[in-house]
Design a protein around this motif. Sequence first.
Motif, short mmCIF file in Angstrom:
data_model
loop_
_atom_site.label_atom_id
_atom_site.label_comp_id
_atom_site.label_asym_id
_atom_site.label_seq_id
_atom_site.Cartn_x
_atom_site.Cartn_y
_atom_site.Cartn_z
N ALA A 41 12.30 -57.54 17.89
CA ALA A 41 11.76 -58.72 17.64
C ALA A 41 11.71 -59.10 15.84
CB ALA A 41 10.07 -58.72 17.92
N THR A 42 11.63 -60.41 15.79
CA THR A 42 11.91 -60.70 14.22
C THR A 42 10.00 -60.73 13.83
OG1 THR A 42 13.67 -61.82 14.54
CG2 THR A 42 12.31 -62.43 12.61
N VAL A 43 10.06 -59.97 12.78
CA VAL A 43 8.67 -59.95 12.17
C VAL A 43 8.70 -60.65 11.16
CG1 VAL A 43 6.82 -58.41 11.51
CG2 VAL A 43 8.17 -57.81 13.33
N SER A 44 7.74 -61.64 10.52
CA SER A 44 7.50 -62.08 9.51
C SER A 44 6.35 -61.87 8.84
CB SER A 44 7.58 -63.57 9.30
OG SER A 44 6.51 -64.21 10.04
N ILE A 45 5.98 -61.58 7.43
CA ILE A 45 4.85 -60.99 6.91
C ILE A 45 4.26 -61.81 5.98
CG2 ILE A 45 3.67 -58.86 5.88
CD1 ILE A 45 6.00 -57.06 7.13
N GLU A 46 2.82 -62.05 5.94
CA GLU A 46 2.45 -62.58 4.91
C GLU A 46 1.14 -61.58 4.35
OE1 GLU A 46 1.06 -66.78 5.89
OE2 GLU A 46 2.71 -66.92 7.41
N ALA A 47 1.31 -61.23 3.14
CA ALA A 47 0.57 -60.30 2.59
C ALA A 47 0.68 -60.35 1.11
CB ALA A 47 0.92 -58.74 2.90
N ASP A 48 -0.45 -60.18 0.31
CA ASP A 48 -0.44 -59.87 -1.13
C ASP A 48 -0.97 -58.42 -1.45
OD1 ASP A 48 0.40 -62.60 -1.89
OD2 ASP A 48 -1.65 -63.20 -1.46
N ILE A 49 -0.06 -57.66 -1.68
CA ILE A 49 -0.51 -56.38 -2.39
C ILE A 49 -0.66 -56.01 -3.54
CG2 ILE A 49 0.36 -53.81 -1.90
CD1 ILE A 49 1.99 -54.78 0.46
N LYS A 50 -1.76 -55.28 -3.94
CA LYS A 50 -2.23 -54.95 -5.50
C LYS A 50 -2.44 -53.62 -5.27
CE LYS A 50 -3.92 -59.89 -6.39
NZ LYS A 50 -5.00 -60.49 -6.33
N ALA A 51 -1.77 -52.75 -6.00
CA ALA A 51 -2.15 -51.53 -6.24
C ALA A 51 -2.08 -50.90 -7.78
CB ALA A 51 -0.94 -50.69 -5.80
N ARG A 52 -3.07 -50.09 -7.80
CA ARG A 52 -3.14 -49.58 -9.35
C ARG A 52 -3.39 -47.79 -9.20
NH1 ARG A 52 -7.20 -53.93 -9.18
NH2 ARG A 52 -6.70 -55.39 -10.77
N TRP A 53 -2.79 -47.60 -10.09
CA TRP A 53 -2.87 -45.91 -10.45
C TRP A 53 -3.07 -45.73 -11.88
CZ3 TRP A 53 1.36 -48.88 -8.92
CH2 TRP A 53 2.21 -49.08 -9.82
N ALA B 9 2.05 -55.50 -8.12
CA ALA B 9 1.57 -56.61 -7.30
C ALA B 9 3.00 -57.15 -6.51
CB ALA B 9 1.06 -57.79 -7.80
N HIS B 10 2.73 -57.11 -5.10
CA HIS B 10 4.07 -57.54 -4.37
C HIS B 10 3.45 -58.59 -3.32
CE1 HIS B 10 6.40 -54.50 -6.04
NE2 HIS B 10 5.33 -53.43 -5.78
N SER B 11 4.42 -59.32 -2.93
CA SER B 11 4.38 -60.16 -1.68
C SER B 11 5.26 -60.16 -0.75
CB SER B 11 4.11 -61.73 -2.15
OG SER B 11 2.89 -61.96 -2.71
N PRO B 12 5.59 -58.97 0.12
CA PRO B 12 6.56 -58.84 0.97
C PRO B 12 6.69 -59.73 2.00
CG PRO B 12 4.63 -57.20 1.61
CD PRO B 12 4.29 -58.19 0.36
N GLY B 13 7.79 -60.11 2.29
CA GLY B 13 7.95 -61.21 3.39
C GLY B 13 8.58 -60.78 4.52
N SER B 14 9.10 -59.43 4.66
CA SER B 14 9.80 -58.89 5.76
C SER B 14 9.24 -57.41 6.09
CB SER B 14 11.24 -58.94 5.72
OG SER B 14 11.63 -57.91 4.62
N ALA B 15 9.49 -56.68 7.07
CA ALA B 15 9.20 -55.47 7.25
C ALA B 15 10.00 -54.41 6.19
CB ALA B 15 9.65 -55.00 8.69
N GLU B 16 11.20 -54.92 6.15
CA GLU B 16 12.23 -54.13 5.04
C GLU B 16 11.36 -54.06 3.95
OE1 GLU B 16 13.17 -56.12 6.97
OE2 GLU B 16 14.85 -55.38 8.31
N GLU B 17 10.83 -55.20 3.32
CA GLU B 17 10.29 -55.10 2.04
C GLU B 17 9.10 -54.50 1.96
OE1 GLU B 17 9.89 -59.58 1.12
OE2 GLU B 17 12.02 -59.57 0.84
N LEU B 18 8.20 -54.69 3.06
CA LEU B 18 7.16 -53.96 2.94
C LEU B 18 7.19 -52.49 3.03
CD1 LEU B 18 3.84 -53.75 3.23
CD2 LEU B 18 4.31 -53.98 5.91
N THR B 19 8.24 -51.80 3.90
CA THR B 19 8.73 -50.47 4.12
C THR B 19 8.97 -49.99 2.43
OG1 THR B 19 9.08 -50.49 6.02
CG2 THR B 19 10.08 -48.87 4.81
N ILE B 20 9.88 -50.74 1.71
CA ILE B 20 10.04 -50.23 0.43
C ILE B 20 9.05 -50.06 -0.41
CG2 ILE B 20 11.43 -51.29 -1.63
CD1 ILE B 20 13.42 -52.57 0.18
#
Length: 64
Positions: free
Chosen positions: A2-14, A20-31
């Motif tokens: 299946a083709t999956v599209s993602i709409e997400a805003d990820i903010k991480a702090r350490w 901050a990232h806004s992945p648009g695909s499963a591959e980008e989210l995985t990275i």
Amino acid sequence: MATVSIEADIKARWPQGQCAHSPGSAEELTIIAIDLLVKELGTESAHAFISQVLSRHTASATTV
């Protein structure tokens, strides 16, 4: 597959920074996820964790 599209805003702090990232695909989210996992666990522990997860999927694919 299946083709999956993602709409997400990820903010991480350490302690050393943030991102901050806004992945648009499963591959980008995985990275992004792998990068954060390495930051949190270190390279060897992240590799072991990912190998463990993938081995479960490999085992289930062979039983289908």
